[in-house]
Design a protein around this motif. Structure first.
Motif, PDB file in Angstrom:
ATOM      1  N   PRO A  11     -16.585  17.604   2.928  1.00 60.42           N
ATOM      2  CA  PRO A  11     -16.040  17.124   1.651  1.00 60.42           C
ATOM      3  C   PRO A  11     -14.510  17.115   1.640  1.00 60.42           C
ATOM      4  CG  PRO A  11     -17.806  18.700   1.262  1.00 60.42           C
ATOM      5  CD  PRO A  11     -17.541  18.673   2.740  1.00 60.42           C
ATOM      6  N   GLU A  12     -13.893  18.051   2.339  1.00 59.91           N
ATOM      7  CA  GLU A  12     -12.441  18.107   2.379  1.00 59.91           C
ATOM      8  C   GLU A  12     -11.863  16.875   3.087  1.00 59.91           C
ATOM      9  OE1 GLU A  12     -14.253  20.768   3.752  1.00 59.91           O
ATOM     10  OE2 GLU A  12     -14.149  22.057   1.987  1.00 59.91           O
ATOM     11  N   ILE A  13     -12.513  16.484   4.178  1.00 58.05           N
ATOM     12  CA  ILE A  13     -12.043  15.320   4.925  1.00 58.05           C
ATOM     13  C   ILE A  13     -12.223  14.060   4.082  1.00 58.05           C
ATOM     14  CG2 ILE A  13     -12.458  13.851   6.940  1.00 58.05           C
ATOM     15  CD1 ILE A  13     -13.174  16.402   8.496  1.00 58.05           C
ATOM     16  N   GLU A  14     -13.367  13.918   3.468  1.00 61.92           N
ATOM     17  CA  GLU A  14     -13.629  12.752   2.622  1.00 61.92           C
ATOM     18  C   GLU A  14     -12.662  12.708   1.442  1.00 61.92           C
ATOM     19  OE1 GLU A  14     -17.729  12.539   1.527  1.00 61.92           O
ATOM     20  OE2 GLU A  14     -18.393  12.487   3.613  1.00 61.92           O
ATOM     21  N   GLU A  15     -12.367  13.878   0.889  1.00 62.46           N
ATOM     22  CA  GLU A  15     -11.414  13.962  -0.217  1.00 62.46           C
ATOM     23  C   GLU A  15     -10.021  13.537   0.247  1.00 62.46           C
ATOM     24  OE1 GLU A  15      -9.837  17.643  -2.758  1.00 62.46           O
ATOM     25  OE2 GLU A  15     -12.027  17.459  -2.771  1.00 62.46           O
ATOM     26  N   ARG A  16      -9.639  13.978   1.420  1.00 64.67           N
ATOM     27  CA  ARG A  16      -8.333  13.632   1.981  1.00 64.67           C
ATOM     28  C   ARG A  16      -8.244  12.123   2.253  1.00 64.67           C
ATOM     29  NH1 ARG A  16      -3.128  14.728   2.077  1.00 64.67           N
ATOM     30  NH2 ARG A  16      -2.214  14.343   4.096  1.00 64.67           N
ATOM     31  N   ILE A  17      -9.320  11.563   2.807  1.00 62.81           N
ATOM     32  CA  ILE A  17      -9.360  10.125   3.081  1.00 62.81           C
ATOM     33  C   ILE A  17      -9.231   9.344   1.776  1.00 62.81           C
ATOM     34  CG2 ILE A  17     -10.850   8.235   3.859  1.00 62.81           C
ATOM     35  CD1 ILE A  17     -11.909  10.174   6.019  1.00 62.81           C
ATOM     36  N   ALA A  18      -9.936   9.764   0.752  1.00 63.45           N
ATOM     37  CA  ALA A  18      -9.869   9.102  -0.550  1.00 63.45           C
ATOM     38  C   ALA A  18      -8.452   9.185  -1.123  1.00 63.45           C
ATOM     39  CB  ALA A  18     -10.875   9.716  -1.512  1.00 63.45           C
ATOM     40  N   LEU A  19      -7.813  10.331  -0.960  1.00 57.84           N
ATOM     41  CA  LEU A  19      -6.442  10.510  -1.445  1.00 57.84           C
ATOM     42  C   LEU A  19      -5.470   9.583  -0.711  1.00 57.84           C
ATOM     43  CD1 LEU A  19      -4.462  12.081  -3.248  1.00 57.84           C
ATOM     44  CD2 LEU A  19      -4.270  13.753  -1.396  1.00 57.84           C
ATOM     45  N   ILE A  20      -5.612   9.495   0.590  1.00 56.35           N
ATOM     46  CA  ILE A  20      -4.755   8.624   1.393  1.00 56.35           C
ATOM     47  C   ILE A  20      -4.959   7.164   0.992  1.00 56.35           C
ATOM     48  CG2 ILE A  20      -4.363   7.721   3.728  1.00 56.35           C
ATOM     49  CD1 ILE A  20      -4.888  10.611   4.735  1.00 56.35           C
ATOM     50  N   ASN A  21      -6.214   6.764   0.809  1.00 56.26           N
ATOM     51  CA  ASN A  21      -6.498   5.387   0.382  1.00 56.26           C
ATOM     52  C   ASN A  21      -5.895   5.100  -0.985  1.00 56.26           C
ATOM     53  OD1 ASN A  21      -7.860   4.658   2.706  1.00 56.26           O
ATOM     54  ND2 ASN A  21      -9.864   5.238   1.892  1.00 56.26           N
ATOM     55  N   GLU A  22      -5.973   6.057  -1.879  1.00 58.28           N
ATOM     56  CA  GLU A  22      -5.392   5.894  -3.217  1.00 58.28           C
ATOM     57  C   GLU A  22      -3.879   5.754  -3.131  1.00 58.28           C
ATOM     58  OE1 GLU A  22      -4.968   8.501  -7.281  1.00 58.28           O
ATOM     59  OE2 GLU A  22      -6.838   8.680  -6.143  1.00 58.28           O
ATOM     60  N   GLN A  23      -3.251   6.561  -2.279  1.00 55.80           N
ATOM     61  CA  GLN A  23      -1.802   6.474  -2.102  1.00 55.80           C
ATOM     62  C   GLN A  23      -1.393   5.122  -1.542  1.00 55.80           C
ATOM     63  OE1 GLN A  23      -1.038   9.855   0.409  1.00 55.80           O
ATOM     64  NE2 GLN A  23      -0.654  11.229  -1.324  1.00 55.80           N
ATOM     65  N   ARG A  24      -2.172   4.603  -0.599  1.00 60.76           N
ATOM     66  CA  ARG A  24      -1.888   3.283  -0.028  1.00 60.76           C
ATOM     67  C   ARG A  24      -1.991   2.204  -1.089  1.00 60.76           C
ATOM     68  NH1 ARG A  24      -4.971   3.365   5.815  1.00 60.76           N
ATOM     69  NH2 ARG A  24      -3.486   4.736   6.854  1.00 60.76           N
ATOM     70  N   GLU A  25      -3.006   2.281  -1.918  1.00 59.35           N
ATOM     71  CA  GLU A  25      -3.173   1.302  -2.989  1.00 59.35           C
ATOM     72  C   GLU A  25      -2.002   1.360  -3.973  1.00 59.35           C
ATOM     73  OE1 GLU A  25      -5.380  -1.220  -3.428  1.00 59.35           O
ATOM     74  OE2 GLU A  25      -6.041  -0.695  -1.406  1.00 59.35           O
ATOM     75  N   GLN A  26      -1.545   2.569  -4.300  1.00 58.92           N
ATOM     76  CA  GLN A  26      -0.405   2.723  -5.195  1.00 58.92           C
ATOM     77  C   GLN A  26       0.850   2.120  -4.577  1.00 58.92           C
ATOM     78  OE1 GLN A  26      -0.169   6.908  -6.091  1.00 58.92           O
ATOM     79  NE2 GLN A  26      -1.746   6.799  -7.670  1.00 58.92           N
ATOM     80  N   GLU A  27       1.045   2.338  -3.284  1.00 61.71           N
ATOM     81  CA  GLU A  27       2.201   1.773  -2.596  1.00 61.71           C
ATOM     82  C   GLU A  27       2.138   0.244  -2.607  1.00 61.71           C
ATOM     83  OE1 GLU A  27       2.284   3.468   1.331  1.00 61.71           O
ATOM     84  OE2 GLU A  27       2.858   5.453   0.591  1.00 61.71           O
ATOM     85  N   LYS A  28       0.950  -0.312  -2.392  1.00 64.12           N
ATOM     86  CA  LYS A  28       0.792  -1.767  -2.425  1.00 64.12           C
ATOM     87  C   LYS A  28       1.114  -2.308  -3.815  1.00 64.12           C
ATOM     88  CE  LYS A  28      -2.822  -2.143   1.091  1.00 64.12           C
ATOM     89  NZ  LYS A  28      -4.245  -2.499   1.305  1.00 64.12           N
ATOM     90  N   GLU A  29       0.629  -1.628  -4.835  1.00 65.42           N
ATOM     91  CA  GLU A  29       0.903  -2.055  -6.208  1.00 65.42           C
ATOM     92  C   GLU A  29       2.399  -1.989  -6.508  1.00 65.42           C
ATOM     93  OE1 GLU A  29      -1.508   0.259  -8.870  1.00 65.42           O
ATOM     94  OE2 GLU A  29      -3.376  -0.532  -8.041  1.00 65.42           O
ATOM     95  N   GLU A  30       3.050  -0.924  -6.054  1.00 61.83           N
ATOM     96  CA  GLU A  30       4.497  -0.769  -6.252  1.00 61.83           C
ATOM     97  C   GLU A  30       5.264  -1.898  -5.577  1.00 61.83           C
ATOM     98  OE1 GLU A  30       6.962   2.846  -5.349  1.00 61.83           O
ATOM     99  OE2 GLU A  30       5.196   3.827  -6.206  1.00 61.83           O
ATOM    100  N   LYS A  31       4.883  -2.214  -4.340  1.00 61.83           N
ATOM    101  CA  LYS A  31       5.550  -3.285  -3.604  1.00 61.83           C
ATOM    102  C   LYS A  31       5.347  -4.623  -4.307  1.00 61.83           C
ATOM    103  CE  LYS A  31       5.450  -1.182   0.970  1.00 61.83           C
ATOM    104  NZ  LYS A  31       4.945  -1.269   2.354  1.00 61.83           N
ATOM    105  N   LEU A  32       4.158  -4.853  -4.831  1.00 59.68           N
ATOM    106  CA  LEU A  32       3.885  -6.095  -5.536  1.00 59.68           C
ATOM    107  C   LEU A  32       4.730  -6.199  -6.800  1.00 59.68           C
ATOM    108  CD1 LEU A  32       2.261  -8.712  -5.833  1.00 59.68           C
ATOM    109  CD2 LEU A  32       0.514  -7.378  -7.024  1.00 59.68           C
ATOM    110  N   VAL A  33       4.798  -5.117  -7.554  1.00 58.43           N
ATOM    111  CA  VAL A  33       5.611  -5.106  -8.779  1.00 58.43           C
ATOM    112  C   VAL A  33       7.074  -5.347  -8.439  1.00 58.43           C
ATOM    113  CG1 VAL A  33       6.461  -3.649 -10.658  1.00 58.43           C
ATOM    114  CG2 VAL A  33       4.019  -3.687 -10.124  1.00 58.43           C
ATOM    115  N   ASN A  34       7.570  -4.686  -7.407  1.00 57.81           N
ATOM    116  CA  ASN A  34       8.969  -4.873  -6.999  1.00 57.81           C
ATOM    117  C   ASN A  34       9.234  -6.312  -6.568  1.00 57.81           C
ATOM    118  OD1 ASN A  34       9.666  -2.240  -7.562  1.00 57.81           O
ATOM    119  ND2 ASN A  34       9.363  -1.534  -5.467  1.00 57.81           N
TER     120      ASN A  34
END
Length: 64
Positions: A11-34
């Protein structure tokens, strides 16, 4: 073989993977807004400069 790989995930690994994916999505959204902001500002400035070139210079009406 797929079952063995799935069993190794914790569960820790899956949680970490989900967190990393969420961070990537946030970065993509930020880049799009910019990018959208940059396009709007660039377009607005271009329009401003095009209009300012067409404004005639103000001539002095003073007489000596």
């Amino acid at each position: 073989m797929k079952n063995e790989h799935e069993e190794k995930k914790t569960p820790e690994i899956e949680e970490r993977i989900a967190l990393i994916n969420e961070q990537r999505e946030q970065e993509k959204e930020e880049k799009l807004v910019n990018l959208i902001i940059e396009i709007i500002v660039s377009s607005t400035l271009r329009e401003y400069y095009e209009k300012s070139d067409k404004i005639p210079a103000i001539q002095s009406t003073r007489t000596k």
